[in-house]
Design an enzyme around this catalytic site. Sequence first.
Site, PDB file in Angstrom:
ATOM      1  N   ARG A  47       0.831  -1.210   0.000  1.00 23.41           N
ATOM      2  CA  ARG A  47       0.000   0.000   0.000  1.00 23.41           C
ATOM      3  C   ARG A  47       0.868   1.264   0.000  1.00 23.41           C
ATOM      4  O   ARG A  47       0.547   2.250  -0.656  1.00 23.41           O
ATOM      5  CB  ARG A  47      -0.949  -0.039   1.212  1.00 23.41           C
ATOM      6  CG  ARG A  47      -1.903   1.133   1.288  1.00 23.41           C
ATOM      7  CD  ARG A  47      -3.005   0.909   2.347  1.00 23.41           C
ATOM      8  NE  ARG A  47      -3.678   2.159   2.633  1.00 23.41           N
ATOM      9  CZ  ARG A  47      -3.661   2.784   3.819  1.00 23.41           C
ATOM     10  NH1 ARG A  47      -3.019   2.261   4.847  1.00 23.41           N
ATOM     11  NH2 ARG A  47      -4.292   3.929   3.975  1.00 23.41           N
ATOM     12  N   HIS A  51       0.568   4.094  -2.800  1.00 24.53           N
ATOM     13  CA  HIS A  51       0.149   5.471  -2.476  1.00 24.53           C
ATOM     14  C   HIS A  51       1.246   6.496  -2.788  1.00 24.53           C
ATOM     15  O   HIS A  51       0.936   7.656  -3.073  1.00 24.53           O
ATOM     16  CB  HIS A  51      -0.283   5.575  -1.017  1.00 24.53           C
ATOM     17  CG  HIS A  51      -1.675   5.081  -0.780  1.00 24.53           C
ATOM     18  ND1 HIS A  51      -2.508   5.597   0.179  1.00 24.53           N
ATOM     19  CD2 HIS A  51      -2.399   4.116  -1.402  1.00 24.53           C
ATOM     20  CE1 HIS A  51      -3.677   4.964   0.152  1.00 24.53           C
ATOM     21  NE2 HIS A  51      -3.625   4.054  -0.794  1.00 24.53           N
ATOM     22  N   TRP A 190     -10.285  -8.828   2.399  1.00 29.13           N
ATOM     23  CA  TRP A 190     -11.013  -9.160   1.177  1.00 29.13           C
ATOM     24  C   TRP A 190     -11.048 -10.670   0.929  1.00 29.13           C
ATOM     25  O   TRP A 190     -11.912 -11.164   0.224  1.00 29.13           O
ATOM     26  CB  TRP A 190     -10.355  -8.487  -0.024  1.00 29.13           C
ATOM     27  CG  TRP A 190     -10.508  -7.010  -0.114  1.00 29.13           C
ATOM     28  CD1 TRP A 190     -11.478  -6.336  -0.819  1.00 29.13           C
ATOM     29  CD2 TRP A 190      -9.686  -5.993   0.466  1.00 29.13           C
ATOM     30  NE1 TRP A 190     -11.290  -4.984  -0.689  1.00 29.13           N
ATOM     31  CE2 TRP A 190     -10.200  -4.737   0.084  1.00 29.13           C
ATOM     32  CE3 TRP A 190      -8.547  -6.018   1.278  1.00 29.13           C
ATOM     33  CZ2 TRP A 190      -9.627  -3.519   0.472  1.00 29.13           C
ATOM     34  CZ3 TRP A 190      -7.979  -4.807   1.675  1.00 29.13           C
ATOM     35  CH2 TRP A 190      -8.512  -3.583   1.275  1.00 29.13           C
TER      36      TRP A 190
HETATM   37 FE1  HIF Z   1      -6.166  -0.303  -1.680  1.00 29.28          FE
HETATM   38  N1  HIF Z   1      -7.159   0.174   0.003  1.00 29.28           N
HETATM   39  N2  HIF Z   1      -7.389   0.894  -2.752  1.00 29.28           N
HETATM   40  N3  HIF Z   1      -5.095  -0.698  -3.349  1.00 29.28           N
HETATM   41  N4  HIF Z   1      -4.879  -1.397  -0.555  1.00 29.28           N
HETATM   42  C1  HIF Z   1      -6.898  -0.292   1.263  1.00 29.28           C
HETATM   43  C2  HIF Z   1      -5.932  -1.197   1.630  1.00 29.28           C
HETATM   44  C3  HIF Z   1      -5.030  -1.738   0.761  1.00 29.28           C
HETATM   45  C4  HIF Z   1      -8.472   1.584  -2.274  1.00 29.28           C
HETATM   46  C5  HIF Z   1      -8.825   1.727  -0.946  1.00 29.28           C
HETATM   47  C6  HIF Z   1      -8.235   1.026   0.094  1.00 29.28           C
HETATM   48  C7  HIF Z   1      -5.417  -0.304  -4.614  1.00 29.28           C
HETATM   49  C8  HIF Z   1      -6.510   0.423  -4.980  1.00 29.28           C
HETATM   50  C9  HIF Z   1      -7.418   0.978  -4.110  1.00 29.28           C
HETATM   51  C10 HIF Z   1      -3.839  -2.136  -1.057  1.00 29.28           C
HETATM   52  C11 HIF Z   1      -3.365  -2.087  -2.345  1.00 29.28           C
HETATM   53  C12 HIF Z   1      -3.977  -1.446  -3.400  1.00 29.28           C
HETATM   54  C13 HIF Z   1      -7.825   0.285   2.187  1.00 29.28           C
HETATM   55  C14 HIF Z   1      -7.859   0.024   3.674  1.00 29.28           C
HETATM   56  C15 HIF Z   1      -8.666   1.093   1.460  1.00 29.28           C
HETATM   57  C16 HIF Z   1      -9.832   1.904   1.996  1.00 29.28           C
HETATM   58  C17 HIF Z   1      -6.812   0.888   4.398  1.00 29.28           C
HETATM   59  C18 HIF Z   1      -6.825   0.576   5.872  1.00 29.28           C
HETATM   60  O1  HIF Z   1      -7.869   0.842   6.511  1.00 29.28           O
HETATM   61  O2  HIF Z   1      -5.821   0.069   6.390  1.00 29.28           O
HETATM   62  C19 HIF Z   1      -9.201   2.153  -3.380  1.00 29.28           C
HETATM   63  C20 HIF Z   1     -10.465   2.990  -3.271  1.00 29.28           C
HETATM   64  C21 HIF Z   1      -8.555   1.775  -4.520  1.00 29.28           C
HETATM   65  C22 HIF Z   1      -8.959   2.068  -5.958  1.00 29.28           C
HETATM   66  C23 HIF Z   1      -9.506   0.848  -6.608  1.00 29.28           C
HETATM   67  C24 HIF Z   1      -4.471  -0.901  -5.649  1.00 29.28           C
HETATM   68  C25 HIF Z   1      -5.177  -1.935  -6.476  1.00 29.28           C
HETATM   69  C26 HIF Z   1      -5.944  -2.868  -5.623  1.00 29.28           C
HETATM   70  C27 HIF Z   1      -3.825   0.101  -6.632  1.00 29.28           C
HETATM   71  C28 HIF Z   1      -3.486  -1.532  -4.760  1.00 29.28           C
HETATM   72  O3  HIF Z   1      -2.425  -2.132  -5.123  1.00 29.28           O
HETATM   73  C29 HIF Z   1      -3.349  -3.003  -0.019  1.00 29.28           C
HETATM   74  C30 HIF Z   1      -2.229  -4.047  -0.189  1.00 29.28           C
HETATM   75  C31 HIF Z   1      -4.084  -2.758   1.112  1.00 29.28           C
HETATM   76  C32 HIF Z   1      -3.976  -3.444   2.463  1.00 29.28           C
HETATM   77  C33 HIF Z   1      -3.156  -2.627   3.421  1.00 29.28           C
HETATM   78  C34 HIF Z   1      -3.035  -3.277   4.779  1.00 29.28           C
HETATM   79  O4  HIF Z   1      -2.576  -2.583   5.680  1.00 29.28           O
HETATM   80  O5  HIF Z   1      -3.376  -4.442   4.964  1.00 29.28           O
END
Ligand code: HIF
Length: 289
Positions: A47, A51, A190
Amino acid sequence: AGKSSTKPQGPFQPGKSDYQKVYNDVAELLESNDEYDNGSYGPVLVRLGWHASGTYDKESKTGGSNGATMRFSPESDHGANAGLKTARDVLQSVKDKHPWITYSDLWTLAAVSAIQEMGGPKIPWRPGRQDGDVTACTPDGRLPDASKEQKHLRDIFYRMGFNDQEIVALSGAHALGRCHTDRSGFDGPWTFSPTVLTNDFYKLLIEEKWSWKKWSGPKQFEDVATKSLMMLPTDMALIKDKAFKKHVEAYAKDNELFFKDFADVFAKLLELGVPFKTDEKFVFKASTD
Ligand code: HIF
């Protein structure tokens, strides 16, 4: 003779083996803390890399992983980045050991290490990012808002230069990790294996029945069968929208296709806006190779 013949040395020029050492040190710390989440820092490092990169705007050519501006306020305080201090802090020990690497190269390389170590495909990576200063921080609002749907997804990801297929291919990364109520406000993982990258995100999206979770938190979906998994409104938009859904179906059927397309699109994400001086990409050895 002896010591006096030492030639003057230029600045340290790291090569592939030096970056592989950084990769290995990240791999080693992924499961160094049993207490953390599902026992791995892998998802939060993925993440962080995303980001740092996903702020890119192809029109103004601003944002992207070059700069590592999330070290600074206001970018570190943007709502979308809540919880990423954990990831930045964990990587500081690697930075201390290899002070020659920039934060921006380190954060993206750490995401590559995390993906490969969590069973994902090889993500070709190249060095060359320079760290910026606070003046390069991007404005708030460049990262996606999970409460929205397909129009918003297209607005955000087209701005970075991605197409529909690439948006869906990236989205499989939500097989990893979880939402935290004290970070995004959403809750839960998920998939049933949040520290292993597979195409399960797509399979579950298609095969399970999903309904709104009844709770006082932000609107999210839960699986009807076990109520232990979640989907964000942006995730569900991938099967509401026909043009997205056909790719979800293709990746649900074919993990190899997902891995191939994911490797391409994640590598592209990490390179957005970076002025590289070299075309040569490194493919790192995973600890299980
Ligand atoms: Fe995420 N994402 N992401 N994300 N994400 C979260 C957590 C992870 C979006 C929202 C969230 C991508 C796209 C999007 C990861 C990787 C990717 C969380 C939760 C949210 C809300 C954060 C928290 O509460 O800790 C949205 C709206 C996206 C647009 C579609 C990417 C494609 C899936 C680009 C991507 O690689 C990962 C890994 C996490 C888990 C982080 C963790 O701490 O476990």
